[in-house]
Design a protein around this motif. Sequence first.
Motif, mmCIF file in Angstrom:
data_model
loop_
_atom_site.group_PDB
_atom_site.id
_atom_site.type_symbol
_atom_site.label_atom_id
_atom_site.label_comp_id
_atom_site.label_asym_id
_atom_site.label_seq_id
_atom_site.Cartn_x
_atom_site.Cartn_y
_atom_site.Cartn_z
ATOM 1 N N LYS A 337 -8.238 -3.742 11.544
ATOM 2 C CA LYS A 337 -7.850 -3.183 12.465
ATOM 3 C C LYS A 337 -6.224 -3.428 12.657
ATOM 4 O O LYS A 337 -5.484 -4.229 13.139
ATOM 5 C CB LYS A 337 -8.084 -4.151 13.839
ATOM 6 N N HIS A 338 -5.538 -2.581 11.895
ATOM 7 C CA HIS A 338 -3.968 -2.581 11.759
ATOM 8 C C HIS A 338 -3.359 -1.086 11.025
ATOM 9 O O HIS A 338 -4.423 -0.403 10.832
ATOM 10 C CB HIS A 338 -3.600 -3.774 10.811
ATOM 11 N N ARG A 339 -2.198 -0.909 11.148
ATOM 12 C CA ARG A 339 -1.665 0.379 10.531
ATOM 13 C C ARG A 339 -1.371 0.206 9.427
ATOM 14 O O ARG A 339 -0.478 1.251 8.859
ATOM 15 C CB ARG A 339 -0.695 0.636 11.847
ATOM 16 N N VAL A 340 -1.535 -0.608 8.464
ATOM 17 C CA VAL A 340 -0.749 -0.913 7.402
ATOM 18 C C VAL A 340 -1.357 0.101 6.258
ATOM 19 O O VAL A 340 -2.357 0.256 5.983
ATOM 20 C CB VAL A 340 -0.953 -2.387 6.694
ATOM 21 N N ARG A 341 -0.410 0.868 5.954
ATOM 22 C CA ARG A 341 -0.817 1.949 4.721
ATOM 23 C C ARG A 341 -0.490 1.434 3.379
ATOM 24 O O ARG A 341 -0.932 2.217 2.333
ATOM 25 C CB ARG A 341 -0.099 3.335 4.990
ATOM 26 N N LEU A 342 0.286 0.673 2.983
ATOM 27 C CA LEU A 342 0.804 0.307 1.968
ATOM 28 C C LEU A 342 1.272 -1.449 1.612
ATOM 29 O O LEU A 342 1.856 -1.814 2.765
ATOM 30 C CB LEU A 342 2.014 1.028 1.426
ATOM 31 N N VAL A 343 0.930 -2.065 0.839
ATOM 32 C CA VAL A 343 1.376 -3.373 0.904
ATOM 33 C C VAL A 343 2.163 -3.271 -0.646
ATOM 34 O O VAL A 343 1.822 -2.727 -1.710
ATOM 35 C CB VAL A 343 0.177 -4.543 0.735
ATOM 36 N N PHE A 344 3.239 -4.075 -0.709
ATOM 37 C CA PHE A 344 4.057 -4.126 -2.052
ATOM 38 C C PHE A 344 4.688 -5.592 -2.513
ATOM 39 O O PHE A 344 4.544 -6.371 -1.405
ATOM 40 C CB PHE A 344 5.301 -3.152 -2.020
ATOM 41 N N GLY A 345 4.384 -5.842 -3.423
ATOM 42 C CA GLY A 345 4.912 -7.059 -3.775
ATOM 43 C C GLY A 345 4.678 -7.498 -5.383
ATOM 44 O O GLY A 345 4.433 -6.451 -6.106
ATOM 45 N N ASN A 346 4.678 -8.568 -5.894
ATOM 46 C CA ASN A 346 4.130 -8.793 -7.333
ATOM 47 C C ASN A 346 3.440 -9.997 -7.415
ATOM 48 O O ASN A 346 3.431 -10.844 -6.760
ATOM 49 C CB ASN A 346 5.585 -8.822 -8.004
ATOM 50 N N GLY A 347 2.250 -9.942 -8.381
ATOM 51 C CA GLY A 347 1.624 -11.102 -8.302
ATOM 52 C C GLY A 347 0.122 -10.755 -7.823
ATOM 53 O O GLY A 347 -0.760 -11.803 -7.859
ATOM 54 N N LEU A 348 -0.308 -9.608 -7.624
ATOM 55 C CA LEU A 348 -1.472 -9.388 -7.098
ATOM 56 C C LEU A 348 -2.430 -9.210 -8.452
ATOM 57 O O LEU A 348 -2.206 -8.304 -9.269
ATOM 58 C CB LEU A 348 -1.689 -8.136 -6.538
ATOM 59 N N ARG A 349 -3.303 -10.222 -8.683
ATOM 60 C CA ARG A 349 -4.035 -10.017 -10.114
ATOM 61 C C ARG A 349 -5.097 -9.067 -9.856
ATOM 62 O O ARG A 349 -5.705 -8.827 -9.036
ATOM 63 C CB ARG A 349 -4.579 -11.529 -10.092
ATOM 64 N N PRO A 350 -5.227 -8.594 -11.071
ATOM 65 C CA PRO A 350 -6.287 -7.370 -11.321
ATOM 66 C C PRO A 350 -7.451 -7.762 -11.027
ATOM 67 O O PRO A 350 -8.579 -7.181 -10.554
ATOM 68 C CB PRO A 350 -5.906 -7.029 -12.770
ATOM 69 N N GLN A 351 -7.746 -9.327 -11.321
ATOM 70 C CA GLN A 351 -9.350 -9.679 -10.889
ATOM 71 C C GLN A 351 -9.574 -9.840 -9.447
ATOM 72 O O GLN A 351 -10.644 -9.812 -9.040
ATOM 73 C CB GLN A 351 -9.237 -11.175 -11.358
ATOM 74 N N ILE A 352 -8.837 -9.781 -8.672
ATOM 75 C CA ILE A 352 -8.789 -9.695 -7.060
ATOM 76 C C ILE A 352 -8.510 -8.378 -6.374
ATOM 77 O O ILE A 352 -8.681 -7.898 -5.197
ATOM 78 C CB ILE A 352 -8.390 -10.888 -6.186
ATOM 79 N N TRP A 353 -7.708 -7.551 -6.983
ATOM 80 C CA TRP A 353 -7.200 -6.374 -6.656
ATOM 81 C C TRP A 353 -7.895 -5.209 -5.742
ATOM 82 O O TRP A 353 -7.744 -5.103 -4.564
ATOM 83 C CB TRP A 353 -6.198 -5.383 -7.779
ATOM 84 N N PRO A 354 -8.979 -4.913 -6.514
ATOM 85 C CA PRO A 354 -10.308 -4.115 -5.814
ATOM 86 C C PRO A 354 -10.744 -4.570 -4.549
ATOM 87 O O PRO A 354 -10.800 -4.059 -3.463
ATOM 88 C CB PRO A 354 -11.375 -3.794 -7.013
ATOM 89 N N GLN A 355 -11.082 -5.980 -4.663
ATOM 90 C CA GLN A 355 -11.748 -6.520 -3.442
ATOM 91 C C GLN A 355 -10.881 -6.720 -2.259
ATOM 92 O O GLN A 355 -10.959 -6.509 -1.310
ATOM 93 C CB GLN A 355 -12.028 -7.868 -3.771
ATOM 94 N N PHE A 356 -9.342 -6.865 -2.557
ATOM 95 C CA PHE A 356 -8.421 -6.920 -1.619
ATOM 96 C C PHE A 356 -8.279 -5.508 -0.873
ATOM 97 O O PHE A 356 -8.443 -5.460 0.426
ATOM 98 C CB PHE A 356 -7.085 -7.286 -2.238
ATOM 99 N N VAL A 357 -8.025 -4.573 -1.622
ATOM 100 C CA VAL A 357 -7.855 -3.401 -0.917
ATOM 101 C C VAL A 357 -9.211 -2.693 -0.294
ATOM 102 O O VAL A 357 -8.888 -1.997 0.706
ATOM 103 C CB VAL A 357 -7.620 -1.997 -2.009
ATOM 104 N N GLU A 358 -10.347 -3.081 -0.804
ATOM 105 C CA GLU A 358 -11.568 -2.637 -0.030
ATOM 106 C C GLU A 358 -11.867 -3.321 1.283
ATOM 107 O O GLU A 358 -12.085 -2.732 2.204
ATOM 108 C CB GLU A 358 -12.599 -2.987 -0.909
ATOM 109 N N ARG A 359 -11.482 -4.792 1.320
ATOM 110 C CA ARG A 359 -11.767 -5.515 2.571
ATOM 111 C C ARG A 359 -10.804 -5.241 3.438
ATOM 112 O O ARG A 359 -11.179 -4.982 4.711
ATOM 113 C CB ARG A 359 -11.546 -7.019 2.098
ATOM 114 N N PHE A 360 -9.646 -5.136 3.092
ATOM 115 C CA PHE A 360 -8.370 -4.584 4.245
ATOM 116 C C PHE A 360 -8.076 -3.360 4.473
ATOM 117 O O PHE A 360 -7.181 -2.812 5.091
ATOM 118 C CB PHE A 360 -7.185 -5.651 3.969
#
Length: 627
Positions: A337-360
Amino acid sequence: MGWIFAVLIALVALLLTKPGWRWFYIAGATANRDLTALWAYIKLLRYTKRHERLNYTVADVFERNVRAHPDKVAVVSDTQRWTFSQVNEHANKVANVLQAQGFQKGDVVALLLENRAEYVATWLGLSKIGVITPLINTNLRGPSLLHSITVAHCTALIYGEDFLEAVSEVAKELPAELTLFQFNNENNNSQTTEKDIARSKNLNALLATASKDKPNKAQVNHHDKLVYIYTSGTTGLPKAAVISHSRYLFIAAGIHYTMGFQEEDIFYTPLPLYHTAGGIMCMGQSVLFGSTVSIRKKFSASNYFADCAKYNATIGQYIGEMARYILATKPSEYDRKHRVRLVFGNGLRPQIWPQFVERFNVAKVGEFYGATEGNANIMNHDNTVGAIGFVSRILPKIYPISIIRADPDTGEPIRNKDGLCQLCAPNEPGVFIGKIVKGNPSREFLGYVDAKASAKKIVKDVFKHGDMAFLSGDLLVADEKGYLYFKDRTGDTFRWKGENVSTSEVEAQVSNVAGYKDTVVYGITIPHTEGRAGMAAIYDPQRELDLDAFAAILAKVLPAYARPQIIRLLTKVDLTGTFKLRKVDLQKEGYDPNSIKDTLYYQTSKGRYELLTPQVYDQVQRNEIRF
């Protein structure tokens, strides 16, 4: 007809050798990525060259935005909602107060203040009169705080009342000629209390009578120093990296054009504004491009997307382990329930990347890599999972960054018979470097205030005698298409059972298996063994970790040589400003239960973790228990 046949044969032979059929496949697969980045780079160079030609400072660009939309919100938080004109008026007041106090171009006035609108307005105001502002890490205390103030040769310090105790602790050791200004919060706007430092001046009282008009023109130039930002690393005392007006413009504009930010975007950052990511990359979108930035005093994983929803944010920022903390929170109505179309930064580990974008339900991740003081900056703008950027295989010399062969322990380049560095082949780990070109904001290395510290980050005679490059100290690997992936810091890899182990890769797997808990992995020496054994420190104050289940799952995701031989369950953690555990301190403490209060476990020959008692420790030292 014979000559046509001969030409065709020659063409086929050429394509099979140099550049070869594979080159055309790679070119086709990466053309859109490279051309998109090239166009962004052209816009960035056009932007920086124009501002250099006009001799614009950061304040000049900000004032342009003030004139364009004075009543638009520039900075918003739980307690504040400041327009561009309000930020500018406060900045002018700060400039006029300090100018009246005798401060002038070249002076150094440190800032120790929590995230708030006045933070940005203060260093902006100081920049208008040519004063350089070291942005002090608000977590520092004692010797580290004292060092940060003195190493920058400060002539004054502006601190918030929340840091009165911290400043009081070091006040007697500060130079007598250093002026102290205390800034009070809204509920204590101009009053002096018994706890105040006697030599300190009340900044609020001075601001109350100051003019909000633009200060007298100081000869501030595009290439002058703007702020100092301290590296927060996990070792040693902080080092003050130099950020000029031109570099601030380059960093903020670089991510703006590469990620396709728009003026109407609303940004959300819970990062400290003394940090490059929060203070330049994100806040720079307001200062330079007229966007609204929503801030928070302290990061909260459970409130991240709730805040994004509250502020109508379209772009969110993360760094380090933040994404893992957010992913570890309980499901919430704000997950989507948000309008975020993009998150940016450094340190998003590949081991959790898919889970993060899917859940949120985040459409795009913009992962970047770069050091505050360095010139080797890269970005992943096309959503490739795990990549921190890329180097073009079609036009490799457009943006001169490289991965060179180096000793993984020392970071020292491995040179050829001519004394020059060697490029790594695809999928071969090496140290990341950026070519230094003086006068070019994208290639210049401004280094630290400490010249000796700067010299250590420069490597000479790289690809030809006399050239120079910034040595990142990070091990990266490039795949066949040029995508770059972080491996580890030099010195953090270790060798065990004849295999090289990357601590960052092991940390990611251990953290995942442990339920996304804070984890740090490092190598330790064990008597009578070759190399270094892996040890994992896991923050688990409630003792929730089921070590039998942990060991069983870990055996499925890590090879035997990479599994931690010793586990330390931490009851408290000491994090850096970028949410990293202080690895070196833990490594020095080792695994002696006689001196460590935390509970320790060792891995038996059957793969289980059992309690490491003083008796077991003695057996290990006598080589009666082997790993």
